[in-house]
Motif scaffolding. Structure first.
Motif, short mmCIF file in Angstrom:
data_model
loop_
_atom_site.label_atom_id
_atom_site.label_comp_id
_atom_site.label_asym_id
_atom_site.label_seq_id
_atom_site.Cartn_x
_atom_site.Cartn_y
_atom_site.Cartn_z
N THR A 158 0.84 -1.21 0.00
CA THR A 158 0.00 0.00 0.00
C THR A 158 0.86 1.25 0.00
OG1 THR A 158 -0.08 -0.17 2.39
CG2 THR A 158 -1.90 -1.14 1.19
N GLU A 159 0.22 2.40 0.01
CA GLU A 159 0.93 3.67 -0.08
C GLU A 159 1.32 4.24 1.29
OE1 GLU A 159 -2.27 5.53 -2.25
OE2 GLU A 159 -1.01 5.65 -4.02
N ASN A 160 1.16 3.44 2.35
CA ASN A 160 1.46 3.95 3.68
C ASN A 160 2.89 3.65 4.12
OD1 ASN A 160 1.39 1.23 4.18
ND2 ASN A 160 -0.43 1.26 5.46
N GLY A 161 3.71 3.25 3.19
CA GLY A 161 5.11 3.00 3.51
C GLY A 161 5.42 1.59 3.94
N ARG A 162 4.41 0.73 4.05
CA ARG A 162 4.62 -0.66 4.47
C ARG A 162 5.07 -1.50 3.28
NH1 ARG A 162 5.10 -1.37 9.93
NH2 ARG A 162 3.47 -0.25 11.06
N GLU A 210 -5.30 -9.11 -5.17
CA GLU A 210 -5.03 -7.68 -5.19
C GLU A 210 -6.22 -6.85 -4.69
OE1 GLU A 210 -4.41 -6.30 -9.24
OE2 GLU A 210 -5.90 -7.71 -9.97
N ARG A 211 -5.90 -5.68 -4.20
CA ARG A 211 -6.90 -4.72 -3.74
C ARG A 211 -7.39 -3.88 -4.92
NH1 ARG A 211 -8.86 -4.70 1.70
NH2 ARG A 211 -7.29 -5.79 2.95
N PRO A 212 -8.57 -3.25 -4.77
CA PRO A 212 -9.07 -2.41 -5.87
C PRO A 212 -8.10 -1.32 -6.31
CG PRO A 212 -10.85 -2.89 -4.36
CD PRO A 212 -9.61 -3.44 -3.73
N TYR A 213 -7.36 -0.70 -5.36
CA TYR A 213 -6.48 0.40 -5.76
C TYR A 213 -5.42 -0.06 -6.76
CZ TYR A 213 -2.65 -1.23 -2.76
OH TYR A 213 -1.64 -1.98 -2.20
N THR A 214 -5.00 -1.33 -6.66
CA THR A 214 -4.00 -1.85 -7.59
C THR A 214 -4.61 -2.13 -8.96
OG1 THR A 214 -2.81 -2.90 -5.77
CG2 THR A 214 -2.29 -3.66 -7.98
N PHE A 215 -5.72 -2.86 -8.97
CA PHE A 215 -6.32 -3.21 -10.26
C PHE A 215 -6.84 -1.98 -11.00
CE2 PHE A 215 -9.78 -4.30 -13.08
CZ PHE A 215 -9.24 -5.36 -13.82
N VAL A 216 -7.53 -1.10 -10.30
CA VAL A 216 -8.12 0.07 -10.96
C VAL A 216 -7.03 0.92 -11.59
CG1 VAL A 216 -9.33 2.25 -10.56
CG2 VAL A 216 -10.20 0.13 -9.54
N ARG A 217 -5.93 1.09 -10.90
CA ARG A 217 -4.86 1.93 -11.45
C ARG A 217 -4.16 1.31 -12.65
NH1 ARG A 217 -1.98 4.18 -5.89
NH2 ARG A 217 -3.74 5.47 -5.20
N ARG A 218 -4.10 -0.01 -12.70
CA ARG A 218 -3.41 -0.63 -13.84
C ARG A 218 -4.34 -0.94 -14.99
NH1 ARG A 218 -3.39 -6.42 -14.07
NH2 ARG A 218 -4.34 -7.44 -12.27
N ALA A 219 -5.66 -0.94 -14.76
CA ALA A 219 -6.58 -1.36 -15.83
C ALA A 219 -7.69 -0.36 -16.13
CB ALA A 219 -7.20 -2.70 -15.47
N ALA A 234 -6.31 1.76 1.67
CA ALA A 234 -6.33 0.29 1.78
C ALA A 234 -5.41 -0.19 2.89
CB ALA A 234 -5.92 -0.33 0.45
N PRO A 235 -5.84 -1.17 3.66
CA PRO A 235 -4.97 -1.74 4.70
C PRO A 235 -3.87 -2.61 4.08
CG PRO A 235 -7.05 -2.92 4.61
CD PRO A 235 -7.18 -1.76 3.67
N PRO A 236 -2.79 -2.85 4.82
CA PRO A 236 -1.61 -3.54 4.26
C PRO A 236 -1.66 -5.06 4.29
CG PRO A 236 -1.13 -2.78 6.47
CD PRO A 236 -2.52 -2.30 6.16
N PHE A 237 -2.61 -5.62 3.57
CA PHE A 237 -2.68 -7.08 3.41
C PHE A 237 -3.62 -7.40 2.27
CE2 PHE A 237 -5.03 -5.57 7.14
CZ PHE A 237 -6.34 -5.84 6.80
N PRO A 238 -3.57 -8.62 1.71
CA PRO A 238 -4.39 -8.97 0.55
C PRO A 238 -5.90 -8.81 0.78
CG PRO A 238 -2.65 -10.57 0.86
CD PRO A 238 -2.64 -9.69 2.08
N GLY A 239 -6.64 -8.80 -0.33
CA GLY A 239 -8.05 -8.47 -0.26
C GLY A 239 -9.00 -9.61 0.02
#
Length: 427
Positions: free
Chosen positions: A179-183, A305-314, A325-330
């Motif tokens: 995620t984007e929180n540095g984790r 994957e989380r929505p933020y990953t798929f939406v941004r790539r597709a 998004a929290p730091p673990f799979p969906g």
């Protein structure tokens, strides 16, 4: 056999259960490292310690010794002597929380001591000295035995290893990405290997997610497009739902803590006695703990994957979801799984149409970033609350519909297995 001259545990008010469960929620929020999986585990053992400390005083309930994996024995109350069951429960809760929250700071440890002393002082005025001392000793022994049992489940001191750096994040089409929180590393990737607290839950088959695909005609694409589309048109009411159920660690008592809070509300609303209050907290604790174990097992099997990953790539490279998004799979949704498990056990205890008001967050300040006030929410059933909890993650842009629907379905199964334990004596 309980002597008719002795006050049974169902003749006590639920004060011990309510005050200690409130203390545990406070400790979860104010002790570093108590992420949702770690918190859920602590709630299970906190609820069990209280239940086993008072169950011998109930004419209708039975111990779970021999019914939970590897829990083969616990200290036994002497049926020939009297006990003050609230005093036993008080001692058990103080003892188990000191052990479970050994890492909390000195100020919080003093709060545990203070509550124990306050309640004990009250109970000392209600019983003979020998009875109170015997009850306190029994409660502590029960808690110590339960804590020793807990040390073998795989999650002991989990607060020290929330983001293990020895975990290799899988790389694949459709895999979770940091995620984007540095984790750089996900939360508790090995939690799914823990022992479940209900044997039947360990035998549940694992649900399967949809196959990853960027084909605009695929079900997979449709799931993520739906999240993206809804996130761009949220109403104020929908935003309030997303914020109410967010339950971020550190800022709140986490999602399983919210479920425990609902259990407390049920106890208060129904004016349950101590025996039923203890059963309520024990069932809820078992439900949320196994929900997180099995949910995490599934998350790290498929690494969806989380929505933020798929939406941004597709779909939209610039998209930012309403809630981070929290730091673990969906897959599947932890919110949905544990909320459904909780709703299932509370419904079995209090009925299908149990109306209540969830005021868990009314003391919190408003969310100025999102222009949201945290107002109490009312429900006509526990299942209605569970469905809204699941929906909140879809509205937040964190989960797809398959995550939520699977979580609700699996959580219901987990709760049913908790309910199927022999909680009551056969007459």
């Amino acid at each position: 056999m309980i002597s008719p001259s002795v006050k049974t545990s169902d003749q006590f008010e639920p004060d011990v259960a309510l005050q200690w469960s409130a203390m545990q929620l406070y400790l979860i929020r104010n002790t570093p490292g108590f992420t949702p999986p770690v918190a859920s585990r602590s709630l299970a053992y906190g609820g069990l310690a209280l239940y086993e400390a008072v169950v011998a005083g109930s004419p209708t309930h039975r111990s779970l010794v021999g019914q939970l994996p590897d829990l083969n024995s616990l200290p036994q109350a002497d049926p020939k002597t009297g006990y003050h069951w609230a005093a036993a429960g008080n001692a058990a809760e103080a003892e188990i929380l000191r052990s479970l929250f050994a890492s909390t700071d000195a100020r919080n440890k003093s709060k545990i001591d203070s509550l124990e002393r306050t309640l004990l002082t009250r109970f000392q005025g209600e019983g003979e000295k020998e009875e109170i001392e015997r009850s306190v000793s029994f409660g502590k022994q029960v808690a110590q035995a339960i804590f020793e049992w807990s040390r073998t489940d795989g999650g002991h001191e989990g607060y020290t290893r929330n983001f293990p750096e020895n975990y290799t994040v899988p790389v694949c089409n459709g895999c979770w990405q940091p995620t984007e929180n540095g984790r750089k590393f996900p939360m508790q990737p090995f939690w799914g290997k823990n022992r479940t607290l209900v044997g039947a839950n360990s035998a549940m088959p694992m649900p399967q997610p949809l196959t990853a695909s960027t084909d605009v005609k695929s079900q997979y694409f449709a799931q993520y497009l739906e999240v993206y589309t809804k996130n761009k048109s949220l109403t104020q009411s929908e935003k309030e739902i997303a914020v109410w159920w967010a339950d971020d660690p550190g800022e709140t008592f986490t999602p399983p803590g919210h479920s425990y809070s609902l259990a407390r509300i049920a106890i208060q609303t129904a004016r349950a006695d101590l025996a039923k209050a203890a059963e309520t907290l024990a069932r809820t604790g078992l439900a949320v703990s196994d929900a997180f174990t099995l949910c995490w097992k599934c998350k790290y099997t498929f690494n969806n994957e989380r929505p933020y990953t798929f939406v941004r790539r597709a779909i939209d490279p610039a998209w930012v979801p309403f809630w981070p998004a929290p730091p673990f799979p969906g897959f599947p949704s932890g919110h949905a799984t544990q909320s459904a498990a909780t709703a299932t056990v509370l419904t079995d205890l209090y009925g299908e149409s149990f109306a209540f008001t969830d005021d868990s967050h009314v003391s919190r300040v408003r969310d100025p970033k999102r222009n949201i006030d945290l107002k109490a929410r009312s429900f006509s059933s526990f299942w209605e609350a569970a469905e809204e909890s699941a929906l909140s993650r879809f509205l937040g842009g964190i989960h797809t519909r398959q995550d939520n629907e699977t979580g609700l379905r699996e959580g219901r199964k987990i709760g049913r297995n908790v309910n199927a334990l022999p909680w009551k004596k056969t007459m």
